[in-house]
Scaffold this active site. Structure first.
Site, short mmCIF file in Angstrom:
data_model
loop_
_atom_site.label_atom_id
_atom_site.label_comp_id
_atom_site.label_asym_id
_atom_site.label_seq_id
_atom_site.Cartn_x
_atom_site.Cartn_y
_atom_site.Cartn_z
CG HIS A 84 14.90 30.52 -9.69
ND1 HIS A 84 16.16 31.02 -9.85
CD2 HIS A 84 14.28 30.71 -10.88
CE1 HIS A 84 16.31 31.50 -11.08
NE2 HIS A 84 15.17 31.32 -11.72
CG ASP A 221 18.97 30.32 -7.84
OD1 ASP A 221 18.41 29.22 -7.78
OD2 ASP A 221 18.40 31.36 -8.24
CB SER A 624 16.76 30.70 -14.72
OG SER A 624 16.70 31.97 -14.18
#
Ligand code: ARG
Ligand code: GLU
Length: 689
Positions: A84, A221, A624
């Site tokens: 992402h 991810d 992240s």
């Protein structure tokens, strides 16, 4: 009696160890925590984490783009981050013929790696406490704006001196603890960063928004990039002559696996937290702001979903928009619940009571009430601002019209904007959202905060629906051909368009009636919070405070751990490929895995392939892509999310519930090898154990 004492003792010991997992620590000050880290199993030293004299782990961590983290995993610039985080770059390389989002992308050699305009990664060269230099010339009694001038002038000098060697250096000074402390950060910024690999979204985004912020989780991810440098290993703009960057340090990869209780730490760039605010602010967030914003977004999501379920084309058009509306919507729900469950408002009030008693006859006397007074002034106007943001500012046609107007005025090309807007615009959704959002604005924003323009229009139309029909019937911005044909000579027509008229009236209202109060109270809060923060640090002399996150590099440590989200349930901390197969469903977009993964699974032997794991590391947005490391500083995972029951950790960290979610590095290796057939990349990585 004895039993109770023993039990209490155990309880205290337990909560102390658990408590200590809270915190996002400054790497350069990690020596303050290293004893605790080592006691919990860490096997390296403070110098290994951060050093200015020798290569240390910090040299393998980067700020990726504007808001994620990445890590180096080879001597040749190979970098890992989340899917992402790489999403928009992968999307830009995608077309109908090469749909890398859908099918994944794997460079099979260096020449196939794809450059990304606008993407940079920043390595921290050094950080330094510069509080004394920044405040040089400041005298007590100065106003806040005089203090600001001093801070700004000193900052300019410090940053200019820090980057004088050039070679891609940038520097900034960040306030910590509301300006009780200032740190200088010097970065080396690399601008040639190429895409190496990305799994199909059905792996990289598996579970989509259904599973977002949730456990059990099975999302692969990750995406893979490579940092390039000039021939002297210095930062350079993209050039085919650039060569892979040789970092000072890169992470070795551990395939030994994770087990409940293992020491872990996350090294990355958390974006924003507010751990030290007073009860009034927590009350505003959990009782006013979060619930109201959630309600507004629920309306928008319902409208989007209704049309998305009726048409495949609309589903594609709105999937990314829907994801971004839903991301914060879901986080706020966890945050609101978590704050209530922890009684954080009452806890803070009790703390404030003790603080007040202690502060009597000190310079901190009255500071809590002063803060309360500022919040009482600020919250109503701030809520109007949040309503404006979540309603008028989310209406697509208004934003588009304003974008076109700006470009017409500056004479820049509009083609890309027109193209991207109409590609993903479905007018019935926008019209229905217009009615829902303006109706809510009318219903919930107090009369004295509403723009006069809004009240007049509503009165003359009689209803939001009638206003909507008129606006969408008359505006030229819903008509692609008309927008494309606009020239600078059409400014008059643009300015009187009803979409522009509405947009501008609200913008003017905001800047004249709302923004000044927000600016004034923001400044007052900054000053008062600075004093309150200092007071808290004196009040709790024995506690080691960590500064609120502000996208600067931090270390969070803890352990692999499951949690009990509600009565009678316990979540184990490791998920496996078996769970992906359990969720697999070709009819549900979020759970439709690639056929190749089904085939691999059917061969057998992969049931226990680890996918994701939970730990107690204190993280937030910005973390992240952060490396998740074991006790020896080797890479075991990539951080990508938190569990939604624990998202109040931006305000209050509950060691029982707050968990970060990481991709197990062994799933990345599995996907690269089995799906990407790109295991040649392993040749440049170093594996331990
Ligand atoms: N919740 C994570 C974060 O805040 C992941 C968001 C991206 N994934 C998604 N399904 N929308 O950024
Ligand atoms: N997904 C978040 C990010 O993009 C991390 C999740 C969180 O901890 O807020 O940074």
């Amino acid at each position: 009696m004895k039993k109770t004492v023993l039990f209490l003792g155990a309880l205290i010991a337990f909560s102390l160890t658990a408590m200590a997992d809270e915190g996002m620590w400054l790497p350069s000050l990690i020596s303050q925590r290293i004893g605790d880290m080592q006691a919990k199993g860490f096997r390296l030293t403070a110098e290994d984490i951060y050093s200015v004299n020798q290569a240390s782990l910090k040299d393998a961590v980067v700020l990726f783009g504007g808001g994620c983290t990445g890590e180096l995993v080879s001597d040749e610039g190979l970098l890992l981050t989340n899917h992402h985080c790489g999403y928009s770059y992968i999307q830009r390389h995608s077309s109908v013929e090469h749909d890398y989002l859908k099918d994944g992308f794997w460079a099979m050699n260096r020449s196939q790696e794809l450059p990304n305009r606008g993407l940079s990664v920043s390595f921290l060269e050094r950080m330094e406490d510069v509080t004394d230099q920044v405040l040089q010339g400041y005298r007590t009694g100065m106003t806040e704006s005089q203090r600001d001038s001093v801070v700004r002038a000193n900052t300019r000098k410090l940053t200019a001196a820090a980057i004088k060697d050039g070679k891609g250096l940038t520097a900034n000074v960040e306030a910590l603890f509301y300006g009780n402390q200032y740190f200088l950060f010097v970065f080396r910024v690399f601008r040639d960063v190429r895409l190496v690999g990305a799994p199909p979204s059905s792996i990289g985004k598996f579970g989509g928004d259904t599973d977002n912020w949730m456990w059990p989780r099975h999302t692969g991810d990750f995406s893979i990039f490579r940092v390039y440098a000039d021939k002297d290993n210095n930062p350079a703009d993209y050039s085919p002559d650039n060569v892979p960057y040789h970092p000072k340090k890169f992470f070795k990869v551990s395939r030994a696996g994770v087990h409940e209780g293992d020491f872990t730490f996350v090294y990355g760039c958390p974006g924003s937290t507010q751990e030290y605010v007073m009860s009034e602010q927590v009350k505003y967030v959990s009782e006013v702001s979060d619930p109201q914003k959630i309600a507004l977004r629920t309306q928008r999501l319902d409208i989007q979903k209704k049309y998305m379920s009726q048409s495949q084309a609309v589903r594609i058009q709105y999937s990314s928009k829907n994801a971004s509306v839903s991301n914060a919507w879901k986080k706020w729900q966890g945050e609101e619940k978590g704050i209530k469950k922890n009684h954080t408002v009452a806890e803070k009030q009790a703390y404030e009571k003790r603080f007040r008693a202690w502060a009597k006859d000190t310079r901190y006397e009255g500071i809590v009430d002063q803060l309360g007074g500022i919040y009482a002034r600020r919250n109503p106007v701030y809520l109007a601002y949040e309503y404006y943001n979540e309603t008028v500012r989310t209406i697509e046609i208004l934003n588009f019209a304003s974008g076109i107007q700006t470009r017409l005025r500056s004479g820049s090309s509009r083609d890309d904007l027109v193209e991207s807007f109409f590609k993903d615009y479905y007018q019935p959704i926008d019209e229905e959202c217009f009615v829902a959002m303006l109706t809510s604005f009318d219903k919930y924003v107090p009369e004295n905060f509403k723009p006069a323009y809004f009240k007049e229009k509503l009165e003359s139309y009689g209803s939001v629906k009638a206003w909507k029909d008129d606006l969408y019937g008359k505006t030229l911005f819903t008509d692609r051909a008309k927008v494309a044909a606009l020239t600078a000579d059409d400014m008059e027509k643009v300015l009187t368009d009803p979409a522009i008229e509405l947009y501008s009236a609200f913008a003017q209202w905001y800047s004249e009636e709302i923004a000044p109060d927000i600016r004034e109270t923001t400044e007052a809060l900054r000053v008062a919070n600075r004093t309150y923060m200092q007071g808290q640090m004196e009040f709790e002399k024995d506690k080691t405070f960590y500064p609120d996150a502000n996208l600067t590099l931090r270390v969070a440590y803890g352990q692999v751990a499951g949690y009990a989200p509600y009565d009678a349930a316990y979540y184990y901390p490791v998920s496996t490929l078996k769970g992906i197969i359990e969720k697999d469903n070709p009819d549900i977009f979020d759970y439709n895995i690639p056929q190749v993964l089904r085939d691999i699974y059917a061969e057998g032997g992969h049931e226990d392939q680890p996918v994701c794991f939970l730990a107690t590391n204190h993280t937030t947005g910005g973390n992240s892509g952060s490396p998740v490391l074991n006790a020896d500083g080797n890479l075991i995972g990539i951080n990508f999310d938190r569990v939604w029951e624990g998202t109040m950790s931006d305000i209050v960290y509950d060691p029982e519930i707050c968990r970060n979610i990481s991709l197990d590095i062994r799933y990345l290796l599995f996907v690269v090898e089995q799906i990407g057939h790109a295991s040649y990349l392993f040749d440049e990585m170093v594996f331990v154990d």
